[in-house]
Design an enzyme around this catalytic site. Sequence first.
Site, PDB file in Angstrom:
ATOM      1  N   ARG A 120       0.827  -1.257   0.050  1.00 17.67           N
ATOM      2  CA  ARG A 120       0.101  -0.001  -0.048  1.00 17.67           C
ATOM      3  C   ARG A 120       1.013   1.066   0.037  1.00 17.67           C
ATOM      4  O   ARG A 120       1.649   1.487   0.829  1.00 17.67           O
ATOM      5  CB  ARG A 120      -0.786   0.036   1.171  1.00 17.67           C
ATOM      6  CG  ARG A 120      -1.818   1.050   1.256  1.00 17.67           C
ATOM      7  CD  ARG A 120      -2.679   1.517   2.500  1.00 17.67           C
ATOM      8  NE  ARG A 120      -3.357   2.583   2.602  1.00 17.67           N
ATOM      9  CZ  ARG A 120      -3.140   3.578   3.616  1.00 17.67           C
ATOM     10  NH1 ARG A 120      -2.761   3.005   4.588  1.00 17.67           N
ATOM     11  NH2 ARG A 120      -3.845   4.548   3.343  1.00 17.67           N
ATOM     12  N   HIS A 164      -2.673  10.831   0.585  1.00 20.16           N
ATOM     13  CA  HIS A 164      -2.389  10.781   1.962  1.00 20.16           C
ATOM     14  C   HIS A 164      -1.790  12.055   2.383  1.00 20.16           C
ATOM     15  O   HIS A 164      -0.383  12.182   2.710  1.00 20.16           O
ATOM     16  CB  HIS A 164      -1.252   9.535   2.185  1.00 20.16           C
ATOM     17  CG  HIS A 164      -1.042   9.038   3.337  1.00 20.16           C
ATOM     18  ND1 HIS A 164      -1.262   7.473   3.699  1.00 20.16           N
ATOM     19  CD2 HIS A 164      -0.779   9.289   4.691  1.00 20.16           C
ATOM     20  CE1 HIS A 164      -1.009   7.517   4.916  1.00 20.16           C
ATOM     21  NE2 HIS A 164      -0.558   8.256   5.484  1.00 20.16           N
ATOM     22  N   GLU A 210      -7.504   8.422   6.227  1.00 21.73           N
ATOM     23  CA  GLU A 210      -7.699   9.061   7.773  1.00 21.73           C
ATOM     24  C   GLU A 210      -8.053  10.532   7.704  1.00 21.73           C
ATOM     25  O   GLU A 210      -7.415  11.291   8.054  1.00 21.73           O
ATOM     26  CB  GLU A 210      -6.335   8.845   8.647  1.00 21.73           C
ATOM     27  CG  GLU A 210      -5.816   7.703   8.758  1.00 21.73           C
ATOM     28  CD  GLU A 210      -4.937   7.612   9.964  1.00 21.73           C
ATOM     29  OE1 GLU A 210      -4.477   8.443  10.243  1.00 21.73           O
ATOM     30  OE2 GLU A 210      -4.542   6.515  10.275  1.00 21.73           O
ATOM     31  N   ASN A 338      -7.403   1.555   9.471  1.00 20.94           N
ATOM     32  CA  ASN A 338      -6.129   1.913  10.170  1.00 20.94           C
ATOM     33  C   ASN A 338      -6.401   1.843  11.716  1.00 20.94           C
ATOM     34  O   ASN A 338      -7.243   2.547  12.201  1.00 20.94           O
ATOM     35  CB  ASN A 338      -5.592   3.207   9.826  1.00 20.94           C
ATOM     36  CG  ASN A 338      -5.329   3.301   8.385  1.00 20.94           C
ATOM     37  OD1 ASN A 338      -5.623   2.649   7.538  1.00 20.94           O
ATOM     38  ND2 ASN A 338      -4.852   4.827   8.030  1.00 20.94           N
ATOM     39  N   TYR A 340      -4.901   1.504  15.394  1.00 22.09           N
ATOM     40  CA  TYR A 340      -3.502   1.519  16.176  1.00 22.09           C
ATOM     41  C   TYR A 340      -3.845   1.468  17.796  1.00 22.09           C
ATOM     42  O   TYR A 340      -3.240   0.695  18.490  1.00 22.09           O
ATOM     43  CB  TYR A 340      -2.974   2.934  16.112  1.00 22.09           C
ATOM     44  CG  TYR A 340      -2.173   3.034  14.713  1.00 22.09           C
ATOM     45  CD1 TYR A 340      -0.850   2.673  14.579  1.00 22.09           C
ATOM     46  CD2 TYR A 340      -2.961   3.598  13.727  1.00 22.09           C
ATOM     47  CE1 TYR A 340      -0.119   2.684  13.399  1.00 22.09           C
ATOM     48  CE2 TYR A 340      -2.077   3.628  12.528  1.00 22.09           C
ATOM     49  CZ  TYR A 340      -0.912   3.132  12.286  1.00 22.09           C
ATOM     50  OH  TYR A 340      -0.255   3.329  11.185  1.00 22.09           O
ATOM     51  N   GLU A 398      -3.627   0.089   7.804  1.00 23.70           N
ATOM     52  CA  GLU A 398      -2.519   0.263   8.897  1.00 23.70           C
ATOM     53  C   GLU A 398      -2.601  -0.469   9.957  1.00 23.70           C
ATOM     54  O   GLU A 398      -3.713  -0.432  10.837  1.00 23.70           O
ATOM     55  CB  GLU A 398      -2.214   1.741   9.044  1.00 23.70           C
ATOM     56  CG  GLU A 398      -1.944   2.348   7.872  1.00 23.70           C
ATOM     57  CD  GLU A 398      -1.808   3.882   8.065  1.00 23.70           C
ATOM     58  OE1 GLU A 398      -1.346   4.395   9.188  1.00 23.70           O
ATOM     59  OE2 GLU A 398      -1.723   4.858   7.062  1.00 23.70           O
TER      60      GLU A 398
HETATM   61  C1  PNW Z   1      -1.381   7.411  10.657  1.00 23.60           C
HETATM   62  N1  PNW Z   1      -3.029  10.082  16.388  1.00 23.60           N
HETATM   63  O1  PNW Z   1      -1.396   8.752  11.450  1.00 23.60           O
HETATM   64  C2  PNW Z   1      -0.810   7.786   9.337  1.00 23.60           C
HETATM   65  O2  PNW Z   1      -1.908   7.219   8.351  1.00 23.60           O
HETATM   66  C3  PNW Z   1       0.565   7.533   8.860  1.00 23.60           C
HETATM   67  O3  PNW Z   1       0.836   8.460   8.020  1.00 23.60           O
HETATM   68  C4  PNW Z   1       1.224   7.751  10.288  1.00 23.60           C
HETATM   69  O4  PNW Z   1       2.827   7.673   9.931  1.00 23.60           O
HETATM   70  C5  PNW Z   1       1.095   6.443  11.253  1.00 23.60           C
HETATM   71  O5  PNW Z   1      -0.656   6.590  11.339  1.00 23.60           O
HETATM   72  C6  PNW Z   1       1.504   6.357  12.553  1.00 23.60           C
HETATM   73  O6  PNW Z   1       1.447   7.589  13.095  1.00 23.60           O
HETATM   74  C7  PNW Z   1      -1.718   8.768  12.558  1.00 23.60           C
HETATM   75  O7  PNW Z   1      -2.264  11.127  16.803  1.00 23.60           O
HETATM   76  C8  PNW Z   1      -1.147   9.981  13.027  1.00 23.60           C
HETATM   77  O8  PNW Z   1      -3.990   9.458  17.050  1.00 23.60           O
HETATM   78  C9  PNW Z   1      -1.386  10.605  14.448  1.00 23.60           C
HETATM   79  C10 PNW Z   1      -2.504   9.632  15.295  1.00 23.60           C
HETATM   80  C11 PNW Z   1      -3.143   8.595  14.710  1.00 23.60           C
HETATM   81  C12 PNW Z   1      -2.670   8.064  13.342  1.00 23.60           C
END
Ligand code: PNW
Length: 492
Positions: A120, A164, A210, A338, A340, A398
């Site tokens: 991706r 992006h 995002e 995505n 996390y 992601e």
């Molecule tokens: C994503 N937060 O960004 C992006 O899609 C990527 O480009 C980035 O490198 C990756 O996650 C890791 O950070 C985020 O503050 C940036 O919660 C900030 C947040 C979440 C996702």
Amino acid sequence: MTKKLSRRSFAKIAGSAALVSTASTALNPFSEQEARAETPMQSTQAREFPKEFLWGSATASYQVEGAVKEDGRGPSIWDTFSHTPGKVVENATGDVADDHYHRYKEDVQLMKSLGVKGYRFSIAWPRVFPNGDGAPNPKGLDFYNRLVDELLANSIQPFATLYHWDLPQALQDRVGGWESRDTSKAFGEYAGYVAEGLSDRVKHFFTINEFGAFVELGYRTGIHAPGLKLPPGRFNQTRHHAVLGHGLAVQAIRAKAKPGTKVGLAENMAICVPVIETTQHIEAAERAARELNAQYMTVIQEGKYTDAYLANAGADAPKFTPEDLKIISSPLDFAGINIYTPTYVRAANTPLGFEVVPSPKSYPHMASWWLNIGPEALYWGPHHVAKLWNVKEIYITENGCSSSDIPAADGIVYDTDRVMYLRNYISQLQRATADGVPVKGYFLWSLMDNFEWADGYTNRFGLHYVDYATQKRTPKLSASFYREVIARNAVV
Ligand code: PNW
């Protein structure tokens, strides 16, 4: 075939464990053929993924490409922002980044040695339309033609993201970026142009990466480009233009791409995890998933803003027409999410029947302050998307983490914390697929360390360590781990 852990092999493993402290520098973590044969398979077999599961890795244009002035690329809002002193840690910029623009062939080989079947990447809008709209720059698309050909020659499927976050600066200057519908329209035209050029080989497009990050951080908190702190009314209108841009892009791709091209998005929804897995809390988490994502995923899937969102916004609610909502909810082929970090939810006696539970101060996180660890997010995220909106094809676009990677004496980064994170998250993803949730693939963020937006180069998310002085890429321990997962199609 199931292989029981015999007493003899157990003794062997226990014996070699005793040797680790003295012999660790002699162990090569990247020659694991032998180890694979010795590993007990019984539990691993039970944790397999579906046969056609697509393992991949991900990056984004401004974070890896560099070459910001080459072949006619126009400036983006991230060039402007990163060159404004004080906006990015250590005033870092993406001018060179990973120099992927020149080293993409080497990077495709990194992917090949991991065994990934999908990559991706994102397309830099200002390479293709240096002024945002108007005349395209053929040399811009040429780079992606070369990259796509290289991927296919190595049996890796290209998955292209159209936005992006590197908006052409010209659109920010002329119309105020996503504050204007003109940007939504220009995005649609750009998307159609790219789909026409690449869809003979690229079968999956993601419109926008995002909404929840680039609109909030770029237009409300000002932490990301273009660095604005808009009042609520203008901010909600900007959110609306972003989802409208997505819908216009879906329609343009349908009109211009080869038949069979699939379209979706890559959204970092709030992932609502029930505090305890009881019916009551699970139902609360489902309600929360609709409401907390009302401005983006919910309106895209349902074609309407929730009553609660509009009522809460009051006079600051976005202005829109029924036609807008139709465009925004143009049918998609798949949803990308995505994931996390979790948002914990409990059932509560509130008008909407749920409450978000704030994290205690001691809650564990990875190197990025926001990256709270919650593996169940990878179970509940896809579960909600499938259940709430009957989505039949889901990709994890992601997942990954930052850690404070430092190469050891032998040059390798032993990122046991990243391995811990990935093993736990991927286990929960396997749990989802075992339940029949239609997750088709997983893209690990990221293939290699790169420009981490406002954090500059201080937070590393890669499976490969990048020495920015020499551009040398070295696989971390987590690269070996991921290669094992892919080779066995199972949690290891
Ligand atoms: C994503 N937060 O960004 C992006 O899609 C990527 O480009 C980035 O490198 C990756 O996650 C890791 O950070 C985020 O503050 C940036 O919660 C900030 C947040 C979440 C996702």
